[in-house]
Enzyme design. Structure first.
Site, PDB file in Angstrom:
ATOM      1  N   GLY A  63       0.835  -1.201   0.000  1.00 11.17           N
ATOM      2  CA  GLY A  63       0.000   0.000   0.000  1.00 11.17           C
ATOM      3  C   GLY A  63       0.864   1.244   0.000  1.00 11.17           C
ATOM      4  O   GLY A  63       2.055   1.212  -0.328  1.00 11.17           O
ATOM      5  N   ILE A  64       0.264   2.326   0.422  1.00 12.46           N
ATOM      6  CA  ILE A  64       0.926   3.626   0.375  1.00 12.46           C
ATOM      7  C   ILE A  64       1.383   4.001   1.796  1.00 12.46           C
ATOM      8  O   ILE A  64       0.757   3.609   2.756  1.00 12.46           O
ATOM      9  CB  ILE A  64      -0.086   4.657  -0.182  1.00 12.46           C
ATOM     10  CG1 ILE A  64       0.512   6.028  -0.297  1.00 12.46           C
ATOM     11  CG2 ILE A  64      -1.330   4.719   0.639  1.00 12.46           C
ATOM     12  CD1 ILE A  64      -0.459   7.025  -0.923  1.00 12.46           C
ATOM     13  N   GLY A  65       2.487   4.699   1.906  1.00  6.69           N
ATOM     14  CA  GLY A  65       2.864   5.253   3.207  1.00  6.69           C
ATOM     15  C   GLY A  65       4.141   4.683   3.794  1.00  6.69           C
ATOM     16  O   GLY A  65       4.877   3.928   3.158  1.00  6.69           O
ATOM     17  N   ALA A  66       4.396   5.068   5.061  1.00  2.50           N
ATOM     18  CA  ALA A  66       5.666   4.759   5.713  1.00  2.50           C
ATOM     19  C   ALA A  66       5.833   3.251   5.955  1.00  2.50           C
ATOM     20  O   ALA A  66       6.951   2.723   5.843  1.00  2.50           O
ATOM     21  CB  ALA A  66       5.754   5.513   7.026  1.00  2.50           C
ATOM     22  N   ILE A  67       4.744   2.565   6.278  1.00  6.02           N
ATOM     23  CA  ILE A  67       4.898   1.142   6.618  1.00  6.02           C
ATOM     24  C   ILE A  67       5.335   0.320   5.398  1.00  6.02           C
ATOM     25  O   ILE A  67       6.340  -0.396   5.468  1.00  6.02           O
ATOM     26  CB  ILE A  67       3.615   0.584   7.289  1.00  6.02           C
ATOM     27  CG1 ILE A  67       3.472   1.241   8.673  1.00  6.02           C
ATOM     28  CG2 ILE A  67       3.657  -0.940   7.397  1.00  6.02           C
ATOM     29  CD1 ILE A  67       2.218   0.915   9.422  1.00  6.02           C
ATOM     30  N   GLU A  77      -1.583  -2.630  -6.581  1.00  5.82           N
ATOM     31  CA  GLU A  77      -2.408  -1.510  -7.048  1.00  5.82           C
ATOM     32  C   GLU A  77      -1.510  -0.328  -7.421  1.00  5.82           C
ATOM     33  O   GLU A  77      -1.630   0.267  -8.470  1.00  5.82           O
ATOM     34  CB  GLU A  77      -3.312  -1.176  -5.881  1.00  5.82           C
ATOM     35  CG  GLU A  77      -4.047   0.076  -5.903  1.00  5.82           C
ATOM     36  CD  GLU A  77      -4.928   0.112  -4.655  1.00  5.82           C
ATOM     37  OE1 GLU A  77      -5.554  -0.911  -4.327  1.00  5.82           O
ATOM     38  OE2 GLU A  77      -5.000   1.162  -4.009  1.00  5.82           O
ATOM     39  N   GLY A  93      -8.094  -0.498  -2.549  1.00  2.85           N
ATOM     40  CA  GLY A  93      -7.895  -1.871  -3.024  1.00  2.85           C
ATOM     41  C   GLY A  93      -7.643  -2.864  -1.897  1.00  2.85           C
ATOM     42  O   GLY A  93      -7.211  -3.995  -2.149  1.00  2.85           O
TER      43      GLY A  93
HETATM   44  N1  COA Z   1      -8.106   6.774  16.415  1.00  5.79           N
HETATM   45  C1  COA Z   1      -8.184   8.078  16.076  1.00  5.79           C
HETATM   46  N2  COA Z   1      -7.572   8.613  14.992  1.00  5.79           N
HETATM   47  C2  COA Z   1      -6.853   7.794  14.220  1.00  5.79           C
HETATM   48  C3  COA Z   1      -6.727   6.425  14.514  1.00  5.79           C
HETATM   49  C4  COA Z   1      -7.396   5.912  15.657  1.00  5.79           C
HETATM   50  N3  COA Z   1      -7.338   4.637  15.976  1.00  5.79           N
HETATM   51  N4  COA Z   1      -5.948   5.860  13.585  1.00  5.79           N
HETATM   52  C5  COA Z   1      -5.599   6.817  12.718  1.00  5.79           C
HETATM   53  N5  COA Z   1      -6.143   7.977  13.127  1.00  5.79           N
HETATM   54  C6  COA Z   1      -6.000   9.270  12.458  1.00  5.79           C
HETATM   55  C7  COA Z   1      -4.552   9.723  12.480  1.00  5.79           C
HETATM   56  O1  COA Z   1      -4.238  10.424  13.686  1.00  5.79           O
HETATM   57  C8  COA Z   1      -4.495  10.610  11.253  1.00  5.79           C
HETATM   58  O2  COA Z   1      -5.099  11.850  11.534  1.00  5.79           O
HETATM   59  P1  COA Z   1      -4.459  13.227  10.989  1.00  5.79           P
HETATM   60  O3  COA Z   1      -4.426  13.073   9.490  1.00  5.79           O
HETATM   61  O4  COA Z   1      -5.403  14.242  11.469  1.00  5.79           O
HETATM   62  O5  COA Z   1      -3.095  13.260  11.606  1.00  5.79           O
HETATM   63  C9  COA Z   1      -5.433   9.898  10.275  1.00  5.79           C
HETATM   64  O6  COA Z   1      -6.302   9.109  11.082  1.00  5.79           O
HETATM   65  C10 COA Z   1      -4.692   8.988   9.286  1.00  5.79           C
HETATM   66  O7  COA Z   1      -3.956   8.060  10.041  1.00  5.79           O
HETATM   67  P2  COA Z   1      -2.452   7.675   9.680  1.00  5.79           P
HETATM   68  O8  COA Z   1      -2.033   6.642  10.650  1.00  5.79           O
HETATM   69  O9  COA Z   1      -1.609   8.896   9.548  1.00  5.79           O
HETATM   70  O10 COA Z   1      -2.675   7.108   8.251  1.00  5.79           O
HETATM   71  P3  COA Z   1      -1.713   6.375   7.224  1.00  5.79           P
HETATM   72  O11 COA Z   1      -1.219   7.368   6.264  1.00  5.79           O
HETATM   73  O12 COA Z   1      -0.730   5.498   7.899  1.00  5.79           O
HETATM   74  O13 COA Z   1      -2.804   5.458   6.491  1.00  5.79           O
HETATM   75  C11 COA Z   1      -4.859   4.269   6.523  1.00  5.79           C
HETATM   76  C12 COA Z   1      -3.531   4.517   7.208  1.00  5.79           C
HETATM   77  C13 COA Z   1      -5.549   3.139   7.217  1.00  5.79           C
HETATM   78  C14 COA Z   1      -5.742   5.509   6.604  1.00  5.79           C
HETATM   79  C15 COA Z   1      -4.570   3.906   5.043  1.00  5.79           C
HETATM   80  O14 COA Z   1      -3.704   2.812   5.013  1.00  5.79           O
HETATM   81  C16 COA Z   1      -5.829   3.563   4.290  1.00  5.79           C
HETATM   82  O15 COA Z   1      -6.512   4.451   3.832  1.00  5.79           O
HETATM   83  N6  COA Z   1      -6.146   2.255   4.130  1.00  5.79           N
HETATM   84  C17 COA Z   1      -7.328   1.816   3.428  1.00  5.79           C
HETATM   85  C18 COA Z   1      -7.113   1.758   1.950  1.00  5.79           C
HETATM   86  C19 COA Z   1      -6.136   0.699   1.532  1.00  5.79           C
HETATM   87  O16 COA Z   1      -5.680  -0.098   2.310  1.00  5.79           O
HETATM   88  N7  COA Z   1      -5.836   0.679   0.245  1.00  5.79           N
HETATM   89  C20 COA Z   1      -4.963  -0.308  -0.350  1.00  5.79           C
HETATM   90  C21 COA Z   1      -3.562   0.093  -0.438  1.00  5.79           C
HETATM   91  S1  COA Z   1      -3.209   1.539  -1.398  1.00  5.79           S
END
Ligand code: COA
Length: 529
Positions: A311-315, A334, A432
């Site tokens: 997926g997207i992001g740091a992890i 994706e 996705g």
């Molecule tokens: N309680 C409250 N807030 C939460 C939270 C929780 N348990 N978990 C995350 N948040 C908030 C964060 O604080 C952050 O808020 P901010 O933007 O105001 O700082 C926001 O939600 C996003 O969280 P973050 O951990 O920074 O997101 P990320 O960039 O690591 O992405 C997902 C994590 C889950 C949002 C992202 O992976 C996603 O959209 N997944 C679904 C789609 C997917 O998996 N697609 C396939 C791969 S591309």
């Protein structure tokens, strides 16, 4: 092809209109409808049959999608046949090489002119993510006073999404299929809509549920055969263009020419706006100690010869850091970002062990920096296809050792995963995630991994919770969840009963939240942890 003819010629009684008309009708390809042009209708081609070279030549109350052509008494026969050739090319999509340049040029307009082709009430689908056609979107927003009630369908928005800002309600209604940073506020305060859907099914939505009036796309310059590449975003962008009534393309000479099923022919584009600007970039995220620990745990689940979705992001980027010692990895994902380039260059990603598209990286969109865009340009190792193919679980499962790695915001003690909302607050969308979780689970030696930090909001809340926040959408159901990974380890949930999966999850929770989770476990199962 719908041809409207305006019969002028009154000021030149010697003009032999009937013979010109019969010549036209005889030579223009069959299947074209020809009628006397009526004001208010839009024809594909308008032909003005004019007996002179004066006022009638510039008739401007008739509208043509492709061409408005005037045949004057001064035109000789060869000019007439050139025009007929052009109409035949337009109508048949037939490639007559000598006419390609002319065909392209006949479609070039300014961004401001392009904006006037969009009409009130239209559903407009815009190119996705880093492929957003920014000049077209800006021109559309600038022309907002001339529109009412335009629906903008989009997923990951990388620009400011001005159409969703306060004050735009009368002109635009944003229908978001995935909420991102610039559209989150609009969706959550009711100014924009959110439509839940799997990424893989978006192209099929354009058939019945969301028919497309206008596709605003960004593509590369055409090659010598007239094909432009969708470049960094094929995903739903190509299907939208295939189905739209009107296709307006921002042809950007900086868009990489990506390979696979990633092309559109100039004859399939209605209007072209030429552009030359850098493609939107996504800079690599900061990878901290928590992400590194998660990445290392995930990497321990990856065997040599595996095919990965990241997926997207740091992890996901952190996972890539720990794959440097692996052999013959492949990519069916994706999206990809810069991290993948390094592993290709160091010989870790070869795609040689892939059982589908052997030797190729398969992907539907790209988000990275110029480094990634240079890598994919004209690179046959990277094949891009529409999302209904790349994200189809029955396609994904054909890769052996398929591993999906995605992220989420909460997991409850039953293993239900919320990835798109916290309570009723919509954060993103399913994207996705399910497509790949299911594809990896259906693959006989596949693994789906849900990877997340154990806490959110600067360590103040646990992501592993007794119950999901009230109102949260369950993104990945408990029956689909296999591995969950945090910085504290790996919990394998598949095949475990409720008691054991809850225990496994508590074992990878943050130590600050373990005592309260254990208390909940003991209450729920009436046992000592
Ligand atoms: N309680 C409250 N807030 C939460 C939270 C929780 N348990 N978990 C995350 N948040 C908030 C964060 O604080 C952050 O808020 P901010 O933007 O105001 O700082 C926001 O939600 C996003 O969280 P973050 O951990 O920074 O997101 P990320 O960039 O690591 O992405 C997902 C994590 C889950 C949002 C992202 O992976 C996603 O959209 N997944 C679904 C789609 C997917 O998996 N697609 C396939 C791969 S591309």
């Amino acid at each position: 092809m719908n041809i409207g003819i305006k019969y002028c010629g009154g000021c030149n009684p010697t003009y032999d209109r009937p013979s010109v008309v019969s010549s036209l009708k005889k030579h223009i390809a069959k299947d074209n409808s020809i009628e006397t042009a009526k004001q208010g209708l839009i024809y594909d081609v308008v032909i003005i049959l004019c007996g002179c070279s004066s006022a009638c030549v510039s008739i401007n109350n008739l509208e043509a999608k492709y061409e408005k052509i005037c045949i004057t008494s001064g035109n000789d026969k060869s000019k007439l046949f050139n025009i007929i050739d052009k109409i035949n090319v337009l109508s048949l999509g037939r490639v007559i090489y000598m006419n390609l340049k002319e065909l392209y040029e006949s479609k070039v307009i300014t961004a401001e002119q392009a904006a006037t082709k969009i009409k009130s009430g239209n559903r407009v689908v815009t190119g996705h993510a880093c492929g957003e056609p920014t000049e077209l979107i800006n021109a559309m927003v600038a022309n907002c006073e001339n529109y009412e009630n335009i629906e903008i369908v989009h997923m990951v928005a990388m620009s400011e999404s001005e159409y969703s800002k306060p004050g735009m309600e009368k002109h635009f209604r944003h229908n978001s299929l995935f909420v991102g940073g610039s559209t989150r506020e609009a969706v959550n305060c009711g100014r924009a809509d959110f439509t839940p859907c799997y990424f893989s099914e978006v192209p099929s939505l354009f058939n019945e549920c969301l028919p497309v009036d206008v596709a605003l796309i960004q593509v590369s310059t055409p090659d010598e055969h007239g094909y432009c590449s969708f470049g960094v975003s094929i995903d739903y962008t190509k299907p939208a263009a295939k189905k739209a009534k009107l296709v307006i393309a921002e042809v950007n000479n900086k868009m990489p020419r990506t390979m696979g099923d990633s092309f559109i022919h100039v004859s399939e584009i209605d209007y072209i706006v030429e552009a030359s600007h850098n493609i939107i970039e996504l800079n690599p995220p900061k990878i901290g100690d928590i992400e590194k620990a998660i990445g290392e745990h995930c990497a321990s689940l990856v065997e040599d010869g595996s095919t990965l979705q990241l997926g997207i992001g740091a992890i996901p980027d952190a996972v890539l850091l720990f794959l440097k010692e692996k052999k013959d990895l492949g990519i069916h994902s994706e999206m990809i970002s810069d991290g993948v380039v390094e592993l290709v260059e160091s010989g870790v990603i070869t795609n040689n062990a892939k059982t589908l598209h052997t030797g190729k990286i398969v992907v539907t969109f790209l988000m990275g920096t110029q480094r990634l865009y240079d890598f994919v340009n004209n690179n046959p190792m990277v094949e891009m296809y529409s999302v209904d193919y790349v994200n189809d679980p029955t396609v994904i499962m054909k890769n052996s050792k398929m591993i999906s790695i995605n992220s989420c915001v909460q997991v409850d003690l039953m293993g239900q995963v919320a990835s798109e909302s916290v309570g009723l607050k919509q954060i993103s969308g399913v994207g996705g995630q399910i497509d790949f979780v299911r594809g990896a689970n259906m693959c006989k030696d596949g693994k789906s991994i849900m990877a997340m930090a154990s806490t959110a909001a600067k360590g103040t809340v646990s992501k592993i919770v007794p119950l999901l926040a009230e109102g949260s959408a369950v993104t990945t159901g408990r029956n689909d969840v296999n591995y969950v990974v945090t910085e504290y380890g790996i919990a394998k949930l598949k095949g475990k009963n409720l008691k054991d999966r809850a225990r496994a999850l508590i074992n990878i929770a943050h130590p600050n939240f373990k005592p309260s989770l254990i208390k909940e476990w003991e209450k729920r199962f009436r046992l000592k942890f």
